[in-house]
Scaffold this active site. Sequence first.
Site, mmCIF file in Angstrom:
data_model
loop_
_atom_site.group_PDB
_atom_site.id
_atom_site.type_symbol
_atom_site.label_atom_id
_atom_site.label_comp_id
_atom_site.label_asym_id
_atom_site.label_seq_id
_atom_site.Cartn_x
_atom_site.Cartn_y
_atom_site.Cartn_z
ATOM 1 C CD GLU A 36 85.631 -20.442 14.128
ATOM 2 O OE1 GLU A 36 85.348 -20.518 13.430
ATOM 3 O OE2 GLU A 36 83.965 -19.824 14.868
ATOM 4 C CG ASN A 91 87.204 -21.784 10.222
ATOM 5 O OD1 ASN A 91 86.366 -22.486 10.379
ATOM 6 N ND2 ASN A 91 87.217 -20.791 11.067
ATOM 7 C CD GLU A 123 85.774 -24.622 14.721
ATOM 8 O OE1 GLU A 123 85.429 -23.917 12.957
ATOM 9 O OE2 GLU A 123 85.987 -24.132 14.998
ATOM 10 C CG ASP A 153 82.416 -25.271 10.667
ATOM 11 O OD1 ASP A 153 81.765 -24.603 11.266
ATOM 12 O OD2 ASP A 153 83.509 -23.984 10.508
ATOM 13 C CD GLU A 210 79.788 -22.212 13.402
ATOM 14 O OE1 GLU A 210 80.886 -22.244 12.996
ATOM 15 O OE2 GLU A 210 78.858 -22.307 12.377
#
Length: 680
Positions: A36, A91, A123, A153, A210
């Site tokens: 990520e 993200n 995400e 997410d 996560e």
Amino acid sequence: MLISNDDVRRGIENDEFVPFFQPLVTLRTGELAGFEVLARWHHPTAGVLSPDRFIPIAEQNGWIDALTKRLMQKAFEAGKLIPEPLTLAFNVSPLQLHDLDLPKRIQSAAEDLGFPLQRIVIEVTESAVVDNVERAQTISNELKALGCKIALDDFGTGYSSLLHLQSLPFDELKVDRSFVGSMIQRRESRKIVAAVVGLGQSLGLTTVAEGIETREQAEMLLWLGCELGQGWLFGRPIPAEDLPTTVEMPREKISFNHSPGLWGGLAGNALPSQRLAHLQAVYDGAPVGLALLDRNLRYVTLNQRLADMNGASVEEHLRRPVAEMVPKAFHHFEAFMRRSLEGEVITGVEARRPAGPGQGDRDYLLSYQPVRDEGAEVVGVSVAVVDITDRKAAEAALRESEDHHRHMVELNPQIPWVLDAKGNAMAISPRWEQVTGMNAATAEGKGFLEAIHSEDRPSVENVIATSIRSGDPIDVECRILCRNNRWRWIRSRGAARRDASGIIIRWYGSVDDIDDQKKAEEALRKSEAQLKAIFNSVPVAILLAAEPDGRLSLSNPEASRIFRYPAPSRHIIENYAQWGAIRVNGRRLECGEYPLARALRGQKTSIEKALCLRADGTEAWVSLLGAPIVRGDGSVQGAVVVVQDIDEIKRERERLLTLAEALIKELKGQTSSARLEAEL
């Protein structure tokens, strides 16, 4: 330190924002799945700053697109250090999900630096979807068309709605770190994580957890069926220059050393929904009685097999206590169930239950396993019941058979043995110890050879070695030392056992006591020697014929002397055409009239005087006696002829008779006395 809008603008202009990369790991295998991408600010005075310090400012003041573009460019450049098929996840701000040009900008940045769009995960949060679902759908569909994956997410922390999951083409569902961090301590968090994972899997989405910081969290997530994980347990966010080291780093596979749960051992191989269907099929189809009892020892569930064993339907069992369903047997098993509720695993409990009228008792093998929830609390007992009646009967039959064969071996006058493929003794009958005093352990391997006479041992070893090489049966005679310190003759015979490919794997055989036979043979040899000495020394010729055609099988030296023929004696008949003719009273006998021929027909014959033609052409006077050799059933198996040499006696008698006749003639003719004296 307070961050201002100008600070962020200046940081963007000075290219101070860089991507950091946090590993994503496949929980089931421990292998790296991707990274990520997280934004970091290399602030000139404050050091490295996290996103929460500058992302809100960038969103409020319109710097987010420029910041995202630059981070993506740097990440795609660093992506050249990441081998396929590892992915990069980015993200996206809720504001950016309103920008219809977002897919094109992502495509352009990736293609400019040669990073495959199929390895990109975008995400988004639910809050980004809520404001404008239709626009979010359009952007998401375009990204999907380009080959990118879409992840939802922080699910469960905002406006969670199944409508959002249904509206957008998500590929992944991420479990928020707040739930992961508290799931070990809080039952509510565990249930939320289990629900999110189960929901994602039921929709066919990959689930990602996560904030995994401990191995216990990772094991529980794996047990719940979560597929991917990230967090400090697997690695903190790293700068681009550390990517090669991180990619090559060996990783340990997550196991279930600490994870509780009834089905923990299956968690890594299938989704929970798949496991449930699989386990239900196994549960119903197992040839074993299975049941789950609650803490009050009531049936929560059971399969048809156990219901049949108890003589009631499945429905009649549910929610009813064991004591009520099997009242006669309950007191035998209650203690085991209570111990299992305390956490003890109990296996191998055998029990016998009387069957119905006209039926024999049934034998069962029972096991009790504590059932734990995800927090390791015992919530019930799993019971497994196996009907071992047939097995017990088979074991009893096997014991009886083993006893039978053991007695056969022990009482057998022979001594069975087994050799391996190399000729080493693996097993030998107890009778070997009874005979030799050598126990089975001593006889193993090559030990049995120590009981064999030193003169015979080389021959025995050679026979065994030859048979092992050739595969031919073993057959050897030797002497062994017995308990009484006497030597006895034995005969050992055996044959090879081969596998399907023809390779010898064992030798099986036995030892026979042949000492009496050997002694009898020795006595017979001595007797034969004595008879032969007599046979060869008698002053008469003896001729034996054991064949229907009259050919001689045996004759003594006197026969050779009388008939003047060389050995072998069979020639006396084979050469009848040249010699051997017999005349009696001046008449030559036909072959069928010979004493030997008549004896073979079962007739006795006696000839006092016969003139026989000998092999050297001379003639000799003999007397003959022929007699048949008769079996016990009266049939003739041969003949014997005894011949006495009367030639000298006959000729001397004839000479004397001639002289007597001459004397009488002289007396009659008044022959002078002087002449008579001379003749006499």
